[in-house]
Design an enzyme around this catalytic site. Structure first.
Site, mmCIF file in Angstrom:
data_model
loop_
_atom_site.group_PDB
_atom_site.id
_atom_site.type_symbol
_atom_site.label_atom_id
_atom_site.label_comp_id
_atom_site.label_asym_id
_atom_site.label_seq_id
_atom_site.Cartn_x
_atom_site.Cartn_y
_atom_site.Cartn_z
ATOM 1 N N SER A 54 0.882 -1.171 0.000
ATOM 2 C CA SER A 54 0.000 0.000 0.000
ATOM 3 C C SER A 54 0.910 1.208 0.000
ATOM 4 O O SER A 54 2.093 1.108 0.362
ATOM 5 C CB SER A 54 -0.853 -0.009 1.277
ATOM 6 O OG SER A 54 -1.444 1.259 1.499
ATOM 7 N N TYR B 253 -2.053 -1.440 10.357
ATOM 8 C CA TYR B 253 -2.012 -1.518 8.886
ATOM 9 C C TYR B 253 -0.687 -0.955 8.365
ATOM 10 O O TYR B 253 -0.027 -1.580 7.520
ATOM 11 C CB TYR B 253 -3.201 -0.729 8.332
ATOM 12 C CG TYR B 253 -3.447 -0.884 6.856
ATOM 13 C CD1 TYR B 253 -4.207 -1.936 6.352
ATOM 14 C CD2 TYR B 253 -2.955 0.054 5.944
ATOM 15 C CE1 TYR B 253 -4.461 -2.065 4.987
ATOM 16 C CE2 TYR B 253 -3.201 -0.069 4.583
ATOM 17 C CZ TYR B 253 -3.956 -1.125 4.108
ATOM 18 O OH TYR B 253 -4.198 -1.245 2.752
HETATM 19 P P1 NAD Z 1 -11.416 -6.211 -0.138
HETATM 20 O O1 NAD Z 1 -12.001 -6.125 1.228
HETATM 21 O O2 NAD Z 1 -12.246 -5.845 -1.325
HETATM 22 O O3 NAD Z 1 -10.820 -7.658 -0.410
HETATM 23 C C1 NAD Z 1 -10.077 -8.329 0.546
HETATM 24 C C2 NAD Z 1 -9.999 -9.778 0.174
HETATM 25 O O4 NAD Z 1 -9.279 -10.466 1.197
HETATM 26 C C3 NAD Z 1 -11.373 -10.455 0.066
HETATM 27 O O5 NAD Z 1 -11.336 -11.425 -0.970
HETATM 28 C C4 NAD Z 1 -11.518 -11.121 1.427
HETATM 29 O O6 NAD Z 1 -12.388 -12.253 1.405
HETATM 30 C C5 NAD Z 1 -10.086 -11.546 1.665
HETATM 31 N N1 NAD Z 1 -9.777 -11.818 3.056
HETATM 32 C C6 NAD Z 1 -9.969 -11.035 4.136
HETATM 33 N N2 NAD Z 1 -9.570 -11.682 5.247
HETATM 34 C C7 NAD Z 1 -9.126 -12.886 4.847
HETATM 35 C C8 NAD Z 1 -8.602 -14.020 5.529
HETATM 36 N N3 NAD Z 1 -8.465 -14.038 6.857
HETATM 37 N N4 NAD Z 1 -8.255 -15.095 4.808
HETATM 38 C C9 NAD Z 1 -8.414 -15.128 3.456
HETATM 39 N N5 NAD Z 1 -8.900 -14.076 2.756
HETATM 40 C C10 NAD Z 1 -9.259 -12.986 3.459
HETATM 41 O O7 NAD Z 1 -10.091 -5.313 -0.046
HETATM 42 P P2 NAD Z 1 -9.164 -4.655 -1.160
HETATM 43 O O8 NAD Z 1 -9.330 -3.200 -1.053
HETATM 44 O O9 NAD Z 1 -9.338 -5.322 -2.469
HETATM 45 O O10 NAD Z 1 -7.719 -5.006 -0.557
HETATM 46 C C11 NAD Z 1 -6.872 -5.972 -1.098
HETATM 47 C C12 NAD Z 1 -5.439 -5.644 -0.687
HETATM 48 O O11 NAD Z 1 -5.066 -4.373 -1.228
HETATM 49 C C13 NAD Z 1 -5.243 -5.549 0.825
HETATM 50 O O12 NAD Z 1 -3.994 -6.102 1.176
HETATM 51 C C14 NAD Z 1 -5.241 -4.049 1.057
HETATM 52 O O13 NAD Z 1 -4.519 -3.696 2.204
HETATM 53 C C15 NAD Z 1 -4.554 -3.578 -0.199
HETATM 54 N N6 NAD Z 1 -4.796 -2.162 -0.501
HETATM 55 C C16 NAD Z 1 -6.063 -1.695 -0.719
HETATM 56 C C17 NAD Z 1 -6.231 -0.353 -1.018
HETATM 57 C C18 NAD Z 1 -7.582 0.219 -1.288
HETATM 58 O O14 NAD Z 1 -7.680 1.459 -1.393
HETATM 59 N N7 NAD Z 1 -8.613 -0.555 -1.451
HETATM 60 C C19 NAD Z 1 -5.137 0.502 -1.069
HETATM 61 C C20 NAD Z 1 -3.876 -0.010 -0.829
HETATM 62 C C21 NAD Z 1 -3.717 -1.348 -0.550
#
Ligand code: NAD
Length: 260
Positions: free
Chosen positions: A142, A155
């Site tokens: 991130s 985080y």
């Molecule tokens: P999201 O909530 O849409 O998806 C998260 C995914 O992880 C889902 O498929 C969920 O089922 C799965 N998950 C959660 N806990 C779990 C567990 N214990 N075991 C297995 N699977 C699990 O979130 P997102 O925004 O797509 O985030 C995905 C990644 O991107 C994360 O690592 C997040 O930190 C990172 N990220 C997101 C953003 C953003 O703005 N959305 C920005 C930077 C980084």
């Protein structure tokens, strides 16, 4: 002849039933990679979307906070497809509170899911990649792997940690065909972020649109979200021959967030 660049490869994407993980899985499948999906919630929808791209898809419901589950998932991937060529460590959760108010259980869960799971998947995937002298580990960190924000202690700690793990994994494999890199997104409109928008709208008594404007305005100079498709395209680039000697980078795709 297919011009798809990843035919014959297998990609395992953790947390790929939703958001960024699903977007990356779809982009890798577009290039012909077979996919191992993982994550909670609706599974049949994502599975059908990937199958429609003409690749094989399997699903394992491992909980990324549990080492034994992760071991079972990696064995399942080996048994189903022979091994994992492309590992995308993406599963992640968020919790927002000041350090003094941060629930200990949430801290432990964030470190386990956002950081420690990538250690387990990587240690189990590397021997197969090393044997083939080709592999890609892509850690979805991130912009919070590069800079901090208030109320996100666990985080930010986990994401800085995964950037460190990325560098060490890259260095240990630097003379091989196995690379490891991190992608550092800014805001991406997924369920994880919609929760933060909802909380802002409620706390300030404003509309969803106004909350989005405020959220972007605080940090993201481009004033727009990065999309899962754009992140998938960067992951695909890391998998291409142009990525053969990209090692240990933390590549932000953040609309200028970390440039400030
Ligand atoms: P999201 O909530 O849409 O998806 C998260 C995914 O992880 C889902 O498929 C969920 O089922 C799965 N998950 C959660 N806990 C779990 C567990 N214990 N075991 C297995 N699977 C699990 O979130 P997102 O925004 O797509 O985030 C995905 C990644 O991107 C994360 O690592 C997040 O930190 C990172 N990220 C997101 C953003 C953003 O703005 N959305 C920005 C930077 C980084």
């Amino acid at each position: 002849m297919s011009d798809r660049t990843l035919v014959g490869k297998t990609a395992l994407v953790t947390g790929s039933t939703s958001g960024i993980g699903l977007g990356i899985a779809k982009e890798l499948a577009q290039q012909g990679a077979n996919i191992v999906l993982n994550g909670f919630g609706d599974v049949e929808g994502p599975k059908a979307e990937i199958s429609a791209l003409g690749v094989q898809v399997a699903y394992h419901g491992a909980d990324m906070s549990k080492a034994a589950d992760i071991e079972a998932m990696m064995t399942f991937a080996d048994n189903t497809f022979g091994g994992v060529d492309i590992l995308v460590n993406n599963a992640g959760i968020q919790h927002v509170a000041t350090v003094e108010d941060f629930p200990v259980e949430r801290w432990d869960a964030i470190i386990a899911i956002n950081l420690t799971s990538a250690f387990h998947t990587s240690r189990l995937a590397l021997p197969y990649m090393q044997k083939n002298n080709w592999g890609r580990i892509i850690n979805i960190a991130s912009v919070h792997g590069l800079v901090g924000s208030a109320q996100k202690s666990a985080y930010v700690a986990a994401k800085h940690g995964i950037v460190g793990l990325t560098k060490v994994t890259a260095l240990e494999n630097a003379t091989t065909g196995v690379t490891c890199n991190a992608i550092c997104p800014g805001w991406v409109l997924t369920p994880l972020v919609q929760k933060q928008i909802d909380a802002k709208a409620i706390a300030l008594g404003i509309s969803n649109d106004e909350a989005v404007k405020q959220l972007l305005g605080e940090k993201e100079p481009s004033m727009r979200f990065t999309t899962p498709e754009e992140l998938g395209a960067l992951a695909t680039f890391f998998c291409s021959p142009a990525g053969n000697n990209i090692r240990g980078v933390a590549w932000n795709m953040d609309g200028g967030w970390a440039a400030q």
